[in-house]
Design a protein around this motif. Structure first.
Motif, PDB file in Angstrom:
ATOM      1  N   PRO A 188      29.021  57.592  32.500  1.00 38.29           N
ATOM      2  CA  PRO A 188      30.007  56.515  32.660  1.00 38.29           C
ATOM      3  C   PRO A 188      29.363  55.166  32.997  1.00 38.29           C
ATOM      4  O   PRO A 188      29.835  54.133  32.541  1.00 38.29           O
ATOM      5  CB  PRO A 188      30.888  57.008  33.811  1.00 38.29           C
ATOM      6  N   GLU A 189      28.286  55.210  33.776  1.00 39.95           N
ATOM      7  CA  GLU A 189      27.652  53.957  34.187  1.00 39.95           C
ATOM      8  C   GLU A 189      27.126  53.191  32.973  1.00 39.95           C
ATOM      9  O   GLU A 189      27.304  51.979  32.869  1.00 39.95           O
ATOM     10  CB  GLU A 189      26.504  54.255  35.159  1.00 39.95           C
ATOM     11  N   PHE A 192      30.017  51.516  31.279  1.00 36.28           N
ATOM     12  CA  PHE A 192      30.527  50.328  31.977  1.00 36.28           C
ATOM     13  C   PHE A 192      29.587  49.140  31.782  1.00 36.28           C
ATOM     14  O   PHE A 192      30.029  48.002  31.723  1.00 36.28           O
ATOM     15  CB  PHE A 192      30.711  50.608  33.464  1.00 36.28           C
ATOM     16  N   ARG A 193      28.299  49.409  31.712  1.00 33.12           N
ATOM     17  CA  ARG A 193      27.333  48.321  31.518  1.00 33.12           C
ATOM     18  C   ARG A 193      27.508  47.645  30.167  1.00 33.12           C
ATOM     19  O   ARG A 193      27.129  46.497  29.999  1.00 33.12           O
ATOM     20  CB  ARG A 193      25.897  48.855  31.621  1.00 33.12           C
ATOM     21  N   LEU A 268      41.518  55.171  35.930  1.00 31.99           N
ATOM     22  CA  LEU A 268      41.221  54.020  35.075  1.00 31.99           C
ATOM     23  C   LEU A 268      41.957  54.198  33.755  1.00 31.99           C
ATOM     24  O   LEU A 268      41.820  55.230  33.100  1.00 31.99           O
ATOM     25  CB  LEU A 268      39.717  53.888  34.833  1.00 31.99           C
ATOM     26  N   TRP A 272      41.204  48.943  29.875  1.00 31.51           N
ATOM     27  CA  TRP A 272      40.617  48.174  30.961  1.00 31.51           C
ATOM     28  C   TRP A 272      39.115  47.981  30.709  1.00 31.51           C
ATOM     29  O   TRP A 272      38.456  48.828  30.110  1.00 31.51           O
ATOM     30  CB  TRP A 272      40.785  48.886  32.302  1.00 31.51           C
ATOM     31  N   VAL A 274      35.549  47.271  32.832  1.00 31.45           N
ATOM     32  CA  VAL A 274      34.973  47.310  34.178  1.00 31.45           C
ATOM     33  C   VAL A 274      33.745  46.414  34.204  1.00 31.45           C
ATOM     34  O   VAL A 274      32.869  46.505  33.343  1.00 31.45           O
ATOM     35  CB  VAL A 274      34.587  48.763  34.549  1.00 31.45           C
ATOM     36  N   ASN A 275      33.716  45.520  35.172  1.00 26.79           N
ATOM     37  CA  ASN A 275      32.562  44.646  35.376  1.00 26.79           C
ATOM     38  C   ASN A 275      31.813  45.153  36.606  1.00 26.79           C
ATOM     39  O   ASN A 275      32.290  45.011  37.734  1.00 26.79           O
ATOM     40  CB  ASN A 275      33.045  43.210  35.580  1.00 26.79           C
ATOM     41  N   LEU A 276      30.655  45.752  36.377  1.00 27.86           N
ATOM     42  CA  LEU A 276      29.907  46.351  37.492  1.00 27.86           C
ATOM     43  C   LEU A 276      29.224  45.283  38.344  1.00 27.86           C
ATOM     44  O   LEU A 276      28.956  45.508  39.521  1.00 27.86           O
ATOM     45  CB  LEU A 276      28.863  47.322  36.956  1.00 27.86           C
ATOM     46  N   GLU A 278      30.320  41.953  38.969  1.00 27.84           N
ATOM     47  CA  GLU A 278      31.278  41.245  39.826  1.00 27.84           C
ATOM     48  C   GLU A 278      32.188  42.211  40.589  1.00 27.84           C
ATOM     49  O   GLU A 278      32.990  41.767  41.415  1.00 27.84           O
ATOM     50  CB  GLU A 278      32.151  40.307  38.980  1.00 27.84           C
ATOM     51  N   LYS A 279      32.104  43.492  40.257  1.00 28.14           N
ATOM     52  CA  LYS A 279      32.989  44.515  40.834  1.00 28.14           C
ATOM     53  C   LYS A 279      34.456  44.174  40.585  1.00 28.14           C
ATOM     54  O   LYS A 279      35.267  44.104  41.517  1.00 28.14           O
ATOM     55  CB  LYS A 279      32.705  44.721  42.324  1.00 28.14           C
ATOM     56  N   GLU A 280      34.750  43.908  39.329  1.00 26.97           N
ATOM     57  CA  GLU A 280      36.108  43.542  38.936  1.00 26.97           C
ATOM     58  C   GLU A 280      36.557  44.446  37.795  1.00 26.97           C
ATOM     59  O   GLU A 280      35.727  44.982  37.058  1.00 26.97           O
ATOM     60  CB  GLU A 280      36.149  42.096  38.430  1.00 26.97           C
ATOM     61  N   ILE A 281      37.869  44.559  37.664  1.00 24.39           N
ATOM     62  CA  ILE A 281      38.442  45.290  36.534  1.00 24.39           C
ATOM     63  C   ILE A 281      39.345  44.317  35.788  1.00 24.39           C
ATOM     64  O   ILE A 281      40.169  43.632  36.407  1.00 24.39           O
ATOM     65  CB  ILE A 281      39.232  46.524  37.009  1.00 24.39           C
ATOM     66  N   TYR A 282      39.153  44.231  34.488  1.00 22.06           N
ATOM     67  CA  TYR A 282      39.972  43.338  33.674  1.00 22.06           C
ATOM     68  C   TYR A 282      40.992  44.168  32.915  1.00 22.06           C
ATOM     69  O   TYR A 282      40.635  45.127  32.236  1.00 22.06           O
ATOM     70  CB  TYR A 282      39.103  42.545  32.692  1.00 22.06           C
ATOM     71  N   LYS A 283      42.263  43.734  33.053  1.00 22.51           N
ATOM     72  CA  LYS A 283      43.346  44.467  32.384  1.00 22.51           C
ATOM     73  C   LYS A 283      43.984  43.558  31.353  1.00 22.51           C
ATOM     74  O   LYS A 283      44.329  42.424  31.670  1.00 22.51           O
ATOM     75  CB  LYS A 283      44.399  44.881  33.414  1.00 22.51           C
TER      76      LYS A 283
ATOM     77  N   ASP B  49      44.368  40.224  33.260  1.00 22.09           N
ATOM     78  CA  ASP B  49      44.451  40.214  34.727  1.00 22.09           C
ATOM     79  C   ASP B  49      43.101  40.592  35.298  1.00 22.09           C
ATOM     80  O   ASP B  49      42.429  41.461  34.755  1.00 22.09           O
ATOM     81  CB  ASP B  49      45.485  41.246  35.195  1.00 22.09           C
ATOM     82  N   SER B  51      41.403  42.328  38.464  1.00 24.36           N
ATOM     83  CA  SER B  51      41.754  43.128  39.638  1.00 24.36           C
ATOM     84  C   SER B  51      40.524  43.307  40.515  1.00 24.36           C
ATOM     85  O   SER B  51      39.462  43.727  40.025  1.00 24.36           O
ATOM     86  CB  SER B  51      42.285  44.486  39.178  1.00 24.36           C
ATOM     87  N   TRP B  57      38.842  50.119  42.533  1.00 21.46           N
ATOM     88  CA  TRP B  57      37.377  50.160  42.394  1.00 21.46           C
ATOM     89  C   TRP B  57      36.808  51.494  42.863  1.00 21.46           C
ATOM     90  O   TRP B  57      35.757  51.927  42.421  1.00 21.46           O
ATOM     91  CB  TRP B  57      36.737  49.004  43.150  1.00 21.46           C
ATOM     92  N   LEU B  64      29.901  56.452  39.421  1.00 18.91           N
ATOM     93  CA  LEU B  64      28.502  56.038  39.351  1.00 18.91           C
ATOM     94  C   LEU B  64      27.636  57.116  39.998  1.00 18.91           C
ATOM     95  O   LEU B  64      27.927  57.569  41.106  1.00 18.91           O
ATOM     96  CB  LEU B  64      28.306  54.702  40.067  1.00 18.91           C
TER      97      LEU B  64
END
Lengths: 295, 177
Positions: A188-189, A192-193, A268, A272, A274-276, A278-283, B49, B51, B57, B64
Motif C-alpha cells: 500500500p505504501e 500511496f507514493r 479509505l 480518494w 492519499v498524500n503521505l 502532507e498527511k492529507e487525504i484528497y476527496k 476536499d 481532509s 489518517w 504503512l
C-alpha cells in the motif's frame, strides 16, 4: 699459451673444411607462394558449423521438428488439463499455526482487523500477483491450538478454519480482490507514493462469484443475517458454544469492521488520493467522479 | 482534384476530441486513447476536499509497514509453541542468539534429491565445543544411534548429519535460549 694458439688454428682448419653456404644447402624462401583462391569470406572453410549435413548448411529446422518423426507437440491430439491455465487462480496458503505464530511474536496487531495488506506488511508472507496469486488461503493446520479473537479477511478458507476462528469469538470474511487491487494490497505504501486515486475494487469473476456470495463460506457478498445463521449452524456441527458479542465489548468496533464490496482498504474510499508527505487525504467533489466511484 | 482537397481540409479542421459527449459517455471515456481523451486545459481545476482528520489518517497509517521488526511482547502463554528467551540464559557457558525474526536459528537443508539432510544451528556464542558435546549427548540419548556432528567455531555454527531439527530446537528451548 701455445696450446690455446694451437686450438684456434685447429678451429680455423675445421671451419675451412665445413661446407660453404651455397644454392645447394639454403632454403628457397624467395619463391612466390602459390595462391589458392578459396570461395567465400574465409577461403571456403566451414565457419565452425560442422562438417556434414543440415548442421553445416545451417538450415535450422523449425522448433519441435523431429526430422520426419511424428513430432511430440503434434503426437497427442489435445491436452485438456492445460485448458484455461492462464486464467486459473492460485491462493497462497497460510496456516492458522503460522498466523498464531505471527500474533505471538507481535508481527500482527489483533486490535485491528487483519486483511491481506496486514499479512504482506509483516514481510513474512510473499504474495506474487504476477503468478495469479489471488490472495490468501487460510488452511486448517493448527486449528486446535488457535486461540486468538480476530477479525480477518481472507480469500479462501474451509469449514474447519472458519470454525477455529469463530470458536474463539472472532470473525472471518472471504473477500475477492481483482488483480489490480491485489497489487495495491501487496504494497500500500508504494501505491500511496504514486499519488494516484484509490481505484474501485472489481466484482468477482464468474468462476468464484458463487463462492463469495455464499454464507457458508462467509462470503463478503452474502446476506449478513444468513451468515449469522450459518455461524450458529457451524458451531453446532463442530460442537462448540458460539461466543456472543455485545456492544460493550472492547473489541466490538474492531470485530464489526467490514469493507464495502467496492473498497480495497479499510476506511479509505475509492477515488480518494492519499498524500503521505502532507498527511492529507484528497476527496473528489466533481459530480462525474463521484458518480464513477460510488458503489 | 478540387473535391479531394476540400475533403482533406474538412478532415483537418475537425478535431475529433472536441466532440461533445453526453455525461453517460463521459463516464466510460477512455483517457488512454487519443480520440477518447479530453484536451487538457490548465485553467480547469478539479475540485476536491482536503481532509486532515486524524480519524481518517489512522486508516492510512496502519497500512504503512513497520520500519523495524517489532520486539515480542511478554504474555502469559504463547499458543503457537513459540517461546521467548529467558533472562538467565545468557549467564550459561554457551548461548544461542535468536534470528532477526525472533526464531530459534535451527535450519534443515535437504540436498541430493532428499538423500543429504543437514541440520544447521547458527549463532552459537560462548563455548561451542561444550555445546556440541551436550547437544550430541541429548540427541543420541533419544535416537539411540551415533550422530555425526561438525563444529564450525569461526562461523559460530554446528552442522548435524541428518534431520534432527526437532531435537536441536527442543534442546535449545529447554536451555531457555
Amino acid at each position: 699459451m701455445s696450446a690455446i694458439k694451437n686450438g684456434s688454428i685447429e678451429a680455423l682448419k675445421m671451419l675451412r673444411a665445413l661446407p660453404r653456404v651455397s644454392l645447394a644447402n639454403i632454403r628457397n624462401t624467395g619463391a612466390p607462394k602459390k595462391f589458392v583462391r578459396g570461395r567465400g569470406q574465409h577461403g571456403g572453410d566451414k565457419h565452425g558449423a560442422g562438417n556434414k549435413g543440415s548442421g553445416q548448411r545451417q538450415n535450422y529446422m523449425r522448433l519441435g521438428f523431429e526430422t520426419g518423426n511424428n513430432p511430440f507437440y503434434l503426437r497427442f491430439p489435445y491436452e485438456p488439463y492445460y485448458k484455461g491455465h492462464h486464467f486459473r487462480k492460485q491462493y497462497l496458503p497460510l496456516s492458522l499455526l503460522q498466523l498464531q505464530k505471527m500474533i505471538d511474536t507481535n508481527r500482527i496487531d489483533i486490535s485491528e482487523p487483519i486483511d491481506l495488506a496486514t499479512l504482506c506488511n509483516t514481510g513474512l508472507y510473499k504474495l506474487r500477483p504476477e503468478e495469479k496469486h489471488y490472495g490468501v488461503h487460510l488452511t486448517d493446520e493448527g486449528t486446535d491450538i488457535f486461540s486468538s479473537k480476530i477479525n480477518i479477511e481472507v480469500q479462501w478458507a474451509n469449514e474447519a478454519t472458519i470454525a477455529a476462528i469463530e470458536r474463539n469469538g472472532g470473525f472471518i470474511t472471504t473477500g475477492f480482490f481483482d488483480i489490480h487491487s491485489l497489487w495495491l494490497l501487496k504494497d500500500p505504501e508504494a501505491f500511496f507514493r504514486r499519488g494516484q486515486p484509490i481505484p474501485r475494487r472489481m466484482l468477482p469473476s464468474e468462476d468464484v462469484i458463487l463462492y463469495y456470495s455464499s454464507p457458508e463460506n462467509r462470503g463478503y457478498l452474502a446476506d449478513p443475517e444468513k451468515i449469522s445463521y450459518e455461524r450458529l449452524v457451524l458451531s453446532q456441527k463442530f460442537g462448540y458454544e458460539l461466543p456472543s458479542l455485545s456492544e460493550s465489548d472492547s473489541m466490538y468496533d474492531v470485530l464489526m469492521e467490514r469493507k464495502d464490496p467496492r473498497q480495497i482498504f479499510y476506511g479509505l474510499e475509492p477515488g480518494w488520493i492519499v498524500n503521505l508527505v502532507e498527511k492529507e487525504i484528497y476527496k473528489p467533489k466533481d459530480q462525474e467522479l463521484i458518480e464513477y466511484y460510488k458503489t | 482534384m478540387i473535391s479531394f482537397r476540400r475533403t482533406l481540409s474538412s478532415l483537418c479542421s475537425k478535431d475529433k476530441r472536441l466532440w461533445d459527449v453526453s455525461s453517460s459517455e463521459k463516464i466510460g471515456r477512455q483517457y488512454s486513447s487519443f480520440i477518447g481523451s479530453k484536451l487538457y486545459n490548465p485553467d480547469d481545476k478539479v475540485d476536491f476536499d482536503v481532509s486532515k482528520d486524524p480519524k481518517e489518517w489512522k486508516y492510512v497509517s496502519r497500512l504503512l509497514p513497520a520500519k523495524f521488526i517489532p520486539d515480542p511482547v511478554v504474555k502469559d502463554n504463547f499458543p503457537s509453541g513459540w517461546k521467548p528467551q529467558s533472562v538467565d540464559a545468557v549467564s550459561g557457558p554457551y548461548y544461542v542468539r535468536r534470528s532477526r525474526n525472533h526464531m530459534v536459528p535451527v535450519y534443515l537443508t535437504i540436498g541430493q534429491r532428499g538423500i543429504k539432510k543437514r541440520t544447521t544451528i547458527r549463532h552459537i556464542l560462548g563455548d561451542i565445543w561444550l555445546f556440541s558435546t551436550d547437544l550430541k549427548k541429548y540427541i543420541e540419548d533419544q535416537v539411540k544411534h551415533d550422530v555425526g556432528i561438525k563444529v564450525d567455531e569461526v562461523g559460530c555454527r554446528i552442522v548435524l548429519r541428518g534431520d534432527y531439527l526437532h531435537y536441536a530446537q527442543q534442546f535449545i528451548l529447554e536451555k531457555g535460549m
